[in-house]
Design an enzyme around this catalytic site. Structure first.
Site, short mmCIF file in Angstrom:
data_model
loop_
_atom_site.label_atom_id
_atom_site.label_comp_id
_atom_site.label_asym_id
_atom_site.label_seq_id
_atom_site.Cartn_x
_atom_site.Cartn_y
_atom_site.Cartn_z
N LYS A 152 7.05 -0.08 -0.25
CA LYS A 152 6.95 0.83 -1.40
C LYS A 152 5.91 1.93 -1.13
CE LYS A 152 5.98 -2.56 -4.29
NZ LYS A 152 6.00 -3.69 -3.34
N ARG B 154 -0.07 -5.85 8.27
CA ARG B 154 -0.44 -4.57 7.61
C ARG B 154 -1.91 -4.25 7.83
NH1 ARG B 154 1.12 -3.47 1.45
NH2 ARG B 154 0.02 -5.42 1.06
P1 ADP Z 1 1.76 -5.15 -2.91
O1 ADP Z 1 2.50 -3.88 -3.08
O2 ADP Z 1 1.31 -5.41 -1.53
O3 ADP Z 1 2.34 -6.31 -3.60
P2 ADP Z 1 -0.19 -4.12 -4.78
O4 ADP Z 1 -1.16 -3.32 -4.04
O5 ADP Z 1 0.87 -3.44 -5.56
O6 ADP Z 1 0.43 -5.14 -3.74
O7 ADP Z 1 -0.93 -5.11 -5.78
C1 ADP Z 1 -2.03 -5.90 -5.39
C2 ADP Z 1 -2.44 -6.82 -6.53
O8 ADP Z 1 -2.85 -6.05 -7.67
C3 ADP Z 1 -1.33 -7.73 -7.05
O9 ADP Z 1 -1.21 -8.92 -6.30
C4 ADP Z 1 -1.82 -8.01 -8.49
O10 ADP Z 1 -2.87 -8.94 -8.51
C5 ADP Z 1 -2.41 -6.67 -8.89
N1 ADP Z 1 -1.42 -5.79 -9.55
C6 ADP Z 1 -0.94 -4.61 -9.08
N2 ADP Z 1 -0.07 -4.06 -9.94
C7 ADP Z 1 0.01 -4.91 -11.01
C8 ADP Z 1 0.74 -4.91 -12.22
N3 ADP Z 1 1.60 -3.93 -12.55
N4 ADP Z 1 0.57 -5.96 -13.07
C9 ADP Z 1 -0.28 -6.96 -12.78
N5 ADP Z 1 -1.00 -7.03 -11.63
C10 ADP Z 1 -0.87 -6.01 -10.75
P1 ADP Z 2 4.36 -2.36 -0.19
O1 ADP Z 2 3.71 -1.12 -0.75
O2 ADP Z 2 5.76 -2.57 -0.72
O3 ADP Z 2 3.51 -3.58 -0.34
P2 ADP Z 2 3.84 -1.17 2.45
O4 ADP Z 2 4.43 0.20 2.36
O5 ADP Z 2 2.37 -1.32 2.35
O6 ADP Z 2 4.58 -2.14 1.38
O7 ADP Z 2 4.37 -1.83 3.81
C1 ADP Z 2 3.94 -3.13 4.23
C2 ADP Z 2 3.75 -3.15 5.74
O8 ADP Z 2 5.02 -3.03 6.40
C3 ADP Z 2 2.89 -2.00 6.29
O9 ADP Z 2 2.13 -2.51 7.36
C4 ADP Z 2 3.90 -0.96 6.77
O10 ADP Z 2 3.39 -0.21 7.88
C5 ADP Z 2 5.10 -1.84 7.20
N1 ADP Z 2 6.40 -1.22 6.91
C6 ADP Z 2 6.73 -0.47 5.83
N2 ADP Z 2 8.05 -0.10 5.87
C7 ADP Z 2 8.56 -0.66 7.00
C8 ADP Z 2 9.87 -0.68 7.60
N3 ADP Z 2 10.91 -0.03 7.02
N4 ADP Z 2 10.02 -1.37 8.75
C9 ADP Z 2 8.97 -2.03 9.33
N5 ADP Z 2 7.72 -2.06 8.80
C10 ADP Z 2 7.50 -1.38 7.66
#
Ligand code: ADP
Ligand code: ADP
Length: 224
Positions: A16, A130
């Site tokens: 994302k 990551r």
């Molecule tokens: P990722 O995309 O890797 O899942 P985020 O960076 O979006 O992680 O979120 C990290 C943490 O922040 C989540 O595990 C949760 O604890 C909190 N968080 C983020 N967005 C929300 C939300 N909309 N509602 C509740 N908790 C959230």
């Molecule tokens: P999210 O915001 O959904 O938690 P991230 O954008 O942070 O996900 O991506 C998670 C990890 O996977 C990062 O280390 C990123 O560099 C890698 N990544 C993201 N998109 C791809 C893809 N299409 N293929 C392989 N690795 C990816």
């Protein structure tokens, strides 16, 4: 021009943030990522950070009442008048209802919910590798998108770190939480006719091309 009010859906590690970086550049949208907002609050030691920290450390969601106000304030801001890109919100049906009603009260609605579909084993691989730039938040992966020099950001030379919640036990918990509390939003937005699905397992450039093409079509349809 019509508004572009977008949300990104998908499990942790679906890509994302990676896609958001590109979409923000394409469409010049204000970008609100609740994870980034919460991590900054924890770092700055604000009241919001204090309320969120214990949940985040466990890989649980922070309560709806802690996060909803923060996001609705941004959606209702001047810079988001022509559109916005939300990443990581909504994450529960309760949050989705707050967003829907809040937009309705402003005479607006979501344009699309962009779902990045990625299987669980790929999620684990991505999150374990990551790395994030401490300064700009720029994303890397030790295997799939490595920096030129180990642990150094290509863009600004800052240090790369591993997020505390990208450790194996917390990754498992976050995936469970996704399936229990966030995945129901797929049906929620499907029922409203605004869900767009993408194969998040494809390489980042390919996923980006598909999303861009889908949004271009959507914009044309909305303008007709
Ligand atoms: P990722 O995309 O890797 O899942 P985020 O960076 O979006 O992680 O979120 C990290 C943490 O922040 C989540 O595990 C949760 O604890 C909190 N968080 C983020 N967005 C929300 C939300 N909309 N509602 C509740 N908790 C959230
Ligand atoms: P999210 O915001 O959904 O938690 P991230 O954008 O942070 O996900 O991506 C998670 C990890 O996977 C990062 O280390 C990123 O560099 C890698 N990544 C993201 N998109 C791809 C893809 N299409 N293929 C392989 N690795 C990816």
């Amino acid at each position: 021009m019509s508004e572009l009010n977008l949300i990104l859906l998908g499990p942790p590690g679906a890509g994302k943030g990676t896609q958001a970086e590109r979409l923000v550049a394409d469409f010049d949208l204000p970008y609100y990522a609740t994870g980034d907002i919460l991590r900054a609050a924890v770092k700055d030691g604000t009241e919001l950070g204090r309320q969120a920290k214990e949940y985040m450390d466990r890989g649980d969601l922070v309560p709806d009442e802690v996060i909803c106000g923060v996001i609705m304030e941004r959606v209702d801001s001047d810079e988001a008048r022509d559109g916005f890109l939300l990443d990581g919100f909504p994450r529960t049906v309760g949050q989705a209802n707050v967003l829907e009603r809040g937009l309705q009260a402003l005479g607006r609605r979501l344009t699309a919910a962009l779902l990045l579909d990625v299987p669980d084993d790929e999620v684990v691989r991505r999150l374990s590798g990551r790395r994030v730039c401490v300064k700009s938040g720029h994303l890397y992966h030790v295997e799939f998108d490595p920096p030129k020099h180990d642990d150094v950001c290509d863009q600004d030379g800052s240090r790369l770190i591993q997020r505390d919640d990208d450790k194996p036990e917390t990754i498992r918990r976050r995936l469970d939480v996704y399936h229990e509390q966030t995945a129901p939003l797929i049906d929620y937005y499907e029922e409203r006719g605004i869900l767009r699905r993408f194969h998040g397992g494809r390489p980042p450039g390919e996923v980006h091309d598909h999303i861009r093409a889908s949004l271009a079509t959507l914009r044309l349809e909305n303008e007709l």
